[in-house]
Write a protein that holds these residues in place. Structure first.
Motif, mmCIF file in Angstrom:
data_model
loop_
_atom_site.group_PDB
_atom_site.id
_atom_site.type_symbol
_atom_site.label_atom_id
_atom_site.label_comp_id
_atom_site.label_asym_id
_atom_site.label_seq_id
_atom_site.Cartn_x
_atom_site.Cartn_y
_atom_site.Cartn_z
ATOM 1 N N VAL A 193 -87.828 -115.813 86.253
ATOM 2 C CA VAL A 193 -87.382 -116.983 86.994
ATOM 3 C C VAL A 193 -86.262 -117.703 86.242
ATOM 4 O O VAL A 193 -86.186 -117.627 85.023
ATOM 5 N N SER A 194 -85.393 -118.406 86.978
ATOM 6 C CA SER A 194 -84.361 -119.231 86.345
ATOM 7 C C SER A 194 -84.888 -120.654 86.219
ATOM 8 O O SER A 194 -85.755 -121.076 86.993
ATOM 9 N N GLU A 195 -84.405 -121.406 85.262
ATOM 10 C CA GLU A 195 -84.867 -122.785 85.077
ATOM 11 C C GLU A 195 -84.596 -123.612 86.322
ATOM 12 O O GLU A 195 -85.434 -124.406 86.751
ATOM 13 N N GLN A 196 -83.439 -123.425 86.918
ATOM 14 C CA GLN A 196 -83.080 -124.162 88.131
ATOM 15 C C GLN A 196 -84.057 -123.828 89.264
ATOM 16 O O GLN A 196 -84.520 -124.719 89.978
ATOM 17 N N GLU A 197 -84.372 -122.556 89.438
ATOM 18 C CA GLU A 197 -85.308 -122.165 90.477
ATOM 19 C C GLU A 197 -86.725 -122.655 90.175
ATOM 20 O O GLU A 197 -87.459 -123.018 91.086
ATOM 21 N N PHE A 198 -87.105 -122.672 88.906
ATOM 22 C CA PHE A 198 -88.405 -123.188 88.503
ATOM 23 C C PHE A 198 -88.514 -124.661 88.884
ATOM 24 O O PHE A 198 -89.511 -125.102 89.454
ATOM 25 N N LYS A 199 -87.473 -125.439 88.581
ATOM 26 C CA LYS A 199 -87.464 -126.857 88.928
ATOM 27 C C LYS A 199 -87.565 -127.053 90.438
ATOM 28 O O LYS A 199 -88.312 -127.897 90.919
ATOM 29 N N LYS A 200 -86.787 -126.258 91.184
ATOM 30 C CA LYS A 200 -86.800 -126.357 92.646
ATOM 31 C C LYS A 200 -88.187 -126.037 93.183
ATOM 32 O O LYS A 200 -88.694 -126.716 94.070
ATOM 33 N N TRP A 201 -88.816 -125.000 92.643
ATOM 34 C CA TRP A 201 -90.158 -124.614 93.052
ATOM 35 C C TRP A 201 -91.154 -125.725 92.744
ATOM 36 O O TRP A 201 -91.980 -126.084 93.581
ATOM 37 N N LEU A 202 -91.066 -126.312 91.548
ATOM 38 C CA LEU A 202 -91.979 -127.392 91.167
ATOM 39 C C LEU A 202 -91.836 -128.603 92.075
ATOM 40 O O LEU A 202 -92.824 -129.254 92.407
ATOM 41 N N LYS A 203 -90.615 -128.910 92.486
ATOM 42 C CA LYS A 203 -90.378 -130.082 93.328
ATOM 43 C C LYS A 203 -91.129 -129.989 94.653
ATOM 44 O O LYS A 203 -91.454 -131.003 95.256
#
Length: 103
Positions: free
Chosen positions: A22-32
């Motif tokens: 996973v990418s950090e940006q995608e991880f953040k988006k998923w968490l949101k």
């Protein structure tokens, strides 16, 4: 810069170890998606729901441990400044693999 990636579709698996990439940006988006109250921060309960949605075991323990590990200012939630700490926790305890952005 290290990156990680989680999607709502079946996750991308690593070559042989079965970890999700996973990418950090995608991880953040998923968490949101799990930020139920919309405050821009992730609570232990919101993290628990994210772990459960991913199919993770021991979600209550992992969520409490994840917040305790990542929450450097000890306010009980993970904010944008602490998300990198949560990424490190996810790499170790949630079966994620951080891939470099220069791939």
């Amino acid at each position: 810069m290290a990156i990680i990636k989680i999607t709502s579709n079946p996750p991308h698996r690593g070559p042989s170890d079965g970890k999700v990439e996973v990418s950090e940006q995608e991880f953040k988006k998923w968490l949101k998606k799990f930020d139920v109250d919309g405050d821009g921060r992730i609570s232990a309960e919101e993290l628990r729901e994210a772990i459960r949605a991913k199919g993770g075991w021991f979600s209550k323990w992992k969520a409490k441990r994840g917040v305790k590990t990542a929450d450097k200012d000890r306010n009980g939630v993970i904010d944008d400044d602490e998300i990198g700490n949560l990424v490190e926790f996810a790499k170790k305890h949630l079966g994620l693999r951080v891939i470099s952005s220069d791939r």
